[in-house]
Design an enzyme around this catalytic site. Sequence first.
Site, PDB file in Angstrom:
ATOM      1  N   LYS A  40      -3.343   3.201 -30.234  1.00 17.40           N
ATOM      2  CA  LYS A  40      -2.783   3.737 -28.994  1.00 17.40           C
ATOM      3  C   LYS A  40      -2.101   5.051 -29.323  1.00 17.40           C
ATOM      4  O   LYS A  40      -1.695   5.272 -30.468  1.00 17.40           O
ATOM      5  CB  LYS A  40      -1.731   2.743 -28.448  1.00 17.40           C
ATOM      6  CG  LYS A  40      -1.471   2.864 -26.987  1.00 17.40           C
ATOM      7  CD  LYS A  40      -2.420   2.016 -26.155  1.00 17.40           C
ATOM      8  CE  LYS A  40      -2.179   2.177 -24.687  1.00 17.40           C
ATOM      9  NZ  LYS A  40      -3.067   1.363 -23.870  1.00 17.40           N
ATOM     10  N   GLY A  73       1.457  -5.710  -7.243  1.00 19.60           N
ATOM     11  CA  GLY A  73       0.983  -4.379  -7.633  1.00 19.60           C
ATOM     12  C   GLY A  73      -0.407  -4.104  -7.101  1.00 19.60           C
ATOM     13  O   GLY A  73      -1.393  -4.634  -7.600  1.00 19.60           O
ATOM     14  N   GLY A  83      -2.172  -1.276  -7.132  1.00 23.92           N
ATOM     15  CA  GLY A  83      -2.614   0.017  -7.648  1.00 23.92           C
ATOM     16  C   GLY A  83      -4.106  -0.009  -7.893  1.00 23.92           C
ATOM     17  O   GLY A  83      -4.857  -0.684  -7.172  1.00 23.92           O
ATOM     18  N   VAL A  99      -6.054  -1.386 -10.222  1.00 18.20           N
ATOM     19  CA  VAL A  99      -6.667  -2.694 -10.484  1.00 18.20           C
ATOM     20  C   VAL A  99      -6.407  -3.656  -9.322  1.00 18.20           C
ATOM     21  O   VAL A  99      -7.329  -4.333  -8.835  1.00 18.20           O
ATOM     22  CB  VAL A  99      -6.125  -3.316 -11.794  1.00 18.20           C
ATOM     23  CG1 VAL A  99      -6.739  -4.684 -12.030  1.00 18.20           C
ATOM     24  CG2 VAL A  99      -6.391  -2.402 -12.982  1.00 18.20           C
TER      25      VAL A  99
HETATM   26  P1  NAD Z   1      -1.355   1.459 -11.243  1.00 23.05           P
HETATM   27  O1  NAD Z   1      -0.240   2.315 -11.714  1.00 23.05           O
HETATM   28  O2  NAD Z   1      -2.529   2.091 -10.570  1.00 23.05           O
HETATM   29  O3  NAD Z   1      -0.809   0.321 -10.253  1.00 23.05           O
HETATM   30  C1  NAD Z   1       0.377  -0.378 -10.473  1.00 23.05           C
HETATM   31  C2  NAD Z   1       0.977  -0.673  -9.105  1.00 23.05           C
HETATM   32  O4  NAD Z   1       2.092  -1.535  -9.276  1.00 23.05           O
HETATM   33  C3  NAD Z   1       1.474   0.589  -8.379  1.00 23.05           C
HETATM   34  O5  NAD Z   1       0.940   0.623  -7.058  1.00 23.05           O
HETATM   35  C4  NAD Z   1       2.985   0.412  -8.382  1.00 23.05           C
HETATM   36  O6  NAD Z   1       3.603   0.981  -7.246  1.00 23.05           O
HETATM   37  C5  NAD Z   1       3.100  -1.104  -8.377  1.00 23.05           C
HETATM   38  N1  NAD Z   1       4.392  -1.611  -8.843  1.00 23.05           N
HETATM   39  C6  NAD Z   1       5.207  -1.132  -9.809  1.00 23.05           C
HETATM   40  N2  NAD Z   1       6.310  -1.885  -9.919  1.00 23.05           N
HETATM   41  C7  NAD Z   1       6.194  -2.863  -8.983  1.00 23.05           C
HETATM   42  C8  NAD Z   1       7.014  -3.958  -8.595  1.00 23.05           C
HETATM   43  N3  NAD Z   1       8.185  -4.209  -9.186  1.00 23.05           N
HETATM   44  N4  NAD Z   1       6.574  -4.777  -7.626  1.00 23.05           N
HETATM   45  C9  NAD Z   1       5.396  -4.559  -7.003  1.00 23.05           C
HETATM   46  N5  NAD Z   1       4.594  -3.524  -7.324  1.00 23.05           N
HETATM   47  C10 NAD Z   1       4.979  -2.694  -8.300  1.00 23.05           C
HETATM   48  O7  NAD Z   1      -1.830   0.639 -12.534  1.00 23.05           O
HETATM   49  P2  NAD Z   1      -3.212  -0.119 -12.742  1.00 23.05           P
HETATM   50  O8  NAD Z   1      -4.162   0.783 -13.447  1.00 23.05           O
HETATM   51  O9  NAD Z   1      -3.614  -0.799 -11.488  1.00 23.05           O
HETATM   52  O10 NAD Z   1      -2.783  -1.226 -13.812  1.00 23.05           O
HETATM   53  C11 NAD Z   1      -1.982  -2.332 -13.412  1.00 23.05           C
HETATM   54  C12 NAD Z   1      -1.528  -3.100 -14.647  1.00 23.05           C
HETATM   55  O11 NAD Z   1      -2.671  -3.546 -15.382  1.00 23.05           O
HETATM   56  C13 NAD Z   1      -0.711  -2.253 -15.637  1.00 23.05           C
HETATM   57  O12 NAD Z   1       0.226  -3.097 -16.249  1.00 23.05           O
HETATM   58  C14 NAD Z   1      -1.736  -1.801 -16.652  1.00 23.05           C
HETATM   59  O13 NAD Z   1      -1.155  -1.543 -17.915  1.00 23.05           O
HETATM   60  C15 NAD Z   1      -2.637  -3.026 -16.718  1.00 23.05           C
HETATM   61  N6  NAD Z   1      -4.010  -2.729 -17.134  1.00 23.05           N
HETATM   62  C16 NAD Z   1      -4.753  -1.825 -16.427  1.00 23.05           C
HETATM   63  C17 NAD Z   1      -6.061  -1.564 -16.835  1.00 23.05           C
HETATM   64  C18 NAD Z   1      -6.925  -0.588 -16.072  1.00 23.05           C
HETATM   65  O14 NAD Z   1      -8.165  -0.588 -16.267  1.00 23.05           O
HETATM   66  N7  NAD Z   1      -6.370   0.226 -15.190  1.00 23.05           N
HETATM   67  C19 NAD Z   1      -6.607  -2.235 -17.942  1.00 23.05           C
HETATM   68  C20 NAD Z   1      -5.811  -3.185 -18.621  1.00 23.05           C
HETATM   69  C21 NAD Z   1      -4.512  -3.420 -18.206  1.00 23.05           C
END
Ligand code: NAD
Length: 355
Positions: A80, A180, A182, A184
């Site tokens: 990382k 969340g 976002g 995913v």
């Molecule tokens: P993202 O930043 O697009 O979405 C995260 C969402 O969570 C945002 O909309 C944010 O406003 C919301 N959020 C933050 N704090 C919150 C809370 N306390 N309560 C409710 N909502 C809250 O991130 P993502 O890419 O969708 O990834 C989501 C999670 O999955 C992260 O932890 C990331 O590390 C993990 N992850 C993502 C991927 C990927 O392919 N994107 C792969 C493996 C792991």
Amino acid sequence: MSIFTAPAFDQHELVVFHKDAASGLQAIIAIHNSALGPAVGGCRMFDYADESAALNDVLRLSRGMTYKSALAGLPMGGGKSVIIGDPARHKSRELLLAMGDFIESLGGRYVCAEDSGTTVADMGVIRERTAHVSGVTKQQRFGGDPSPYTAYGVFCGIEAALLHQRGRASVAGVRIAIQGAGAVGRHLAARLLKHGAEVFVADVNADNLKRAVALGATAVAADQVLTLDVDVLAPCAMGAVINEESAETLRAAIVAGAANNQLAAPEQGEVLRQRGILYAPDFVINAGGIIDVHYQQCGGSAEQSERHVEQIRDVLTTIFRESDQCACSTHAVAESMAEALFKHKAALPGDAACG
Ligand code: NAD
């Protein structure tokens, strides 16, 4: 911070620090283990409170990548990188080029991908200075957004958990809360709704919440989502959501979501098991993104990514059964299965060839 005794250090092979005065770059690359292949992992840019917070994050995340890639059956190690700074204020073309030079200096031991705070376009800039960035140009899939694959893996994992706990994999009629919405969370909500699940979403970002509601999900308050009376809780926001308090109070029968490092401490995994809550270890169920990164890198197709992501079902089923047999947490079982792969080079599950 003492480094060698920190739990996150865990025998990292290499940790390199770099500062480039001209561009303002301050970055760390951590390679946890490369027994199964070059260390692959995202480049995160974040405004860390201090340097030890950045170091702790990069160590923890690169270790997690070793475990994730091993159990996903990928010929990759865990690494990382972090760039210290606010992406909105400190990111510049010069800074990204300097990051490219830093990655290049490791000669391919670390391969970079996008992560929070960096974008597909940023990877394109880094690529001007190093080939060690995930993606291929000839397939037009360079740096594609991995989140739909992560969401698909989580969907498959929820089905595996339902099948193991209830004897029926279908999500139709199942009540699922997503913390969340976002990248995913939104893809996951769309797929679950399409298959007939009743979906609840919480997000602190009003726009993201609105977009999920427009898909057909029901909005719930962010401070209520962890205790909602649902069948499945899918944490898709941030880490450490299963802590001493929430492990005792959450009401879902299954916890299966994308967020990294969902357990505040490994002991919470055992608390969930003793409460009869089936926990899908995060680094197993959220491997869809890194699986797609692998196929992007080796020139494989989107279909190959999808078929491989579906193997998450089988890996989780093996973990759930072993957890029942040994009466130990699914998290502990998954960690020892991964260690058998990268420490003792047990046979990789599945076939990751691009062919
Ligand atoms: P993202 O930043 O697009 O979405 C995260 C969402 O969570 C945002 O909309 C944010 O406003 C919301 N959020 C933050 N704090 C919150 C809370 N306390 N309560 C409710 N909502 C809250 O991130 P993502 O890419 O969708 O990834 C989501 C999670 O999955 C992260 O932890 C990331 O590390 C993990 N992850 C993502 C991927 C990927 O392919 N994107 C792969 C493996 C792991």
